[in-house]
Design a protein around this motif. Structure first.
Motif, short mmCIF file in Angstrom:
data_model
loop_
_atom_site.label_atom_id
_atom_site.label_comp_id
_atom_site.label_asym_id
_atom_site.label_seq_id
_atom_site.Cartn_x
_atom_site.Cartn_y
_atom_site.Cartn_z
N LYS A 45 54.32 0.63 7.49
CA LYS A 45 54.31 1.42 8.73
C LYS A 45 52.88 1.68 9.17
O LYS A 45 51.98 1.86 8.34
CB LYS A 45 55.08 2.73 8.53
CG LYS A 45 54.48 3.69 7.50
CD LYS A 45 55.38 4.89 7.32
CE LYS A 45 54.85 5.82 6.23
NZ LYS A 45 55.78 6.93 6.01
N THR A 46 52.68 1.67 10.47
CA THR A 46 51.36 1.91 11.03
C THR A 46 51.39 3.26 11.73
O THR A 46 52.11 3.45 12.71
CB THR A 46 50.96 0.80 12.02
OG1 THR A 46 51.04 -0.46 11.34
CG2 THR A 46 49.56 1.02 12.54
N LEU A 47 50.63 4.20 11.19
CA LEU A 47 50.55 5.56 11.71
C LEU A 47 49.31 5.69 12.57
O LEU A 47 48.23 5.20 12.19
CB LEU A 47 50.51 6.56 10.55
CG LEU A 47 51.66 6.44 9.54
CD1 LEU A 47 51.38 7.27 8.30
CD2 LEU A 47 52.97 6.85 10.19
N SER A 48 49.45 6.33 13.72
CA SER A 48 48.31 6.44 14.64
C SER A 48 47.83 7.88 14.75
O SER A 48 48.63 8.80 14.95
CB SER A 48 48.68 5.88 16.01
OG SER A 48 49.88 6.46 16.50
N PHE A 49 46.53 8.06 14.63
CA PHE A 49 45.90 9.38 14.64
C PHE A 49 44.74 9.41 15.62
O PHE A 49 44.20 8.38 16.01
CB PHE A 49 45.38 9.72 13.24
CG PHE A 49 46.45 9.83 12.21
CD1 PHE A 49 47.11 11.03 11.98
CD2 PHE A 49 46.83 8.73 11.46
CE1 PHE A 49 48.12 11.13 11.04
CE2 PHE A 49 47.83 8.82 10.51
CZ PHE A 49 48.47 10.02 10.29
N ALA A 60 50.47 2.09 5.93
CA ALA A 60 50.88 2.63 4.64
C ALA A 60 52.27 2.12 4.28
O ALA A 60 53.02 1.66 5.14
CB ALA A 60 50.89 4.16 4.69
N ALA A 61 52.61 2.23 3.01
CA ALA A 61 53.95 1.84 2.55
C ALA A 61 54.99 2.76 3.17
O ALA A 61 54.72 3.94 3.46
CB ALA A 61 54.02 1.92 1.03
N ASP A 113 46.14 2.73 0.02
CA ASP A 113 46.36 2.20 -1.33
C ASP A 113 47.83 2.08 -1.70
O ASP A 113 48.18 1.32 -2.60
CB ASP A 113 45.66 3.09 -2.37
CG ASP A 113 44.15 2.93 -2.37
OD1 ASP A 113 43.63 1.97 -1.75
OD2 ASP A 113 43.47 3.76 -3.00
N SER A 114 48.72 2.79 -1.01
CA SER A 114 50.15 2.73 -1.32
C SER A 114 50.71 1.32 -1.14
O SER A 114 51.76 0.99 -1.71
CB SER A 114 50.94 3.71 -0.43
OG SER A 114 50.75 3.41 0.94
N LEU A 115 50.02 0.46 -0.40
CA LEU A 115 50.48 -0.92 -0.17
C LEU A 115 50.13 -1.86 -1.31
O LEU A 115 50.76 -2.92 -1.45
CB LEU A 115 49.84 -1.47 1.11
CG LEU A 115 50.22 -0.78 2.42
CD1 LEU A 115 49.26 -1.20 3.52
CD2 LEU A 115 51.66 -1.12 2.78
#
Length: 157
Positions: A45-49, A60-61, A113-115
């Protein structure tokens, strides 16, 4: 529109033909995992901030959650996700299809790092029903990430 930009971007790596468009929505981790028949944790998943007025993407995973203290230590600010209209305007992809490929100028991309525990993961490709399977080295190369970071929790065994 966005998926075409992603395919054009991925063609530089010879990977445009690997993009899959699904018959069903893959806009959330759960929907994507169901559509692909894989574990939710393997959805990248790609989270946007928003950090100092700039868009930042963290890939992240699927089972990872942002750890606020880690995030603040990394970026020096509280985690503030982009609103849907901001994501499209600043990143170039609508929520549900946000990915680290073919983004607007000035967007910084990080991989969490979760990936690292997976051989391959499935990030979106600019639409709410697209994805690509990539090895971790491919994800690193294709995303042009600035760095690997550790800002998530709830994924460690």
């Amino acid at each position: 529109m966005s998926i075409e930009a992603v395919k054009a971007y991925l063609s530089k790596f010879g990977a445009a033909d690997r993009v899959k468009e699904l018959e069903v929505s893959s806009a959330t981790v759960e929907l994507a995992a169901e559509a692909l028949g894989c574990e939710p944790c393997r959805i990248a998943k790609t989270l946007s901030f928003l950090v100092d007025g700039q868009a930042v993407l963290i890939v992240a995973a699927g089972d990872a959650k942002i750890d606020n203290p880690k995030y603040k230590a990394q970026f020096g600010t509280k985690a503030k996700m982009l609103k849907p209209d901001q994501a499209e305007a600043l990143v170039g992809h609508a929520v549900g299809g946000v990915c680290p490929f073919g983004v607007k100028e000035g967007v910084t991309i990080y991989l969490d790092d979760s990936l690292k525990r997976f051989e391959t993961v499935f990030p979106a490709c600019g639409s709410s029903n697209s994805m690509i399977e990539l090895s971790i080295p491919e994800l690193e190369e294709f995303s042009g990430c600035a760095a690997w970071i550790d800002v998530c929790k709830n994924w460690q065994a």
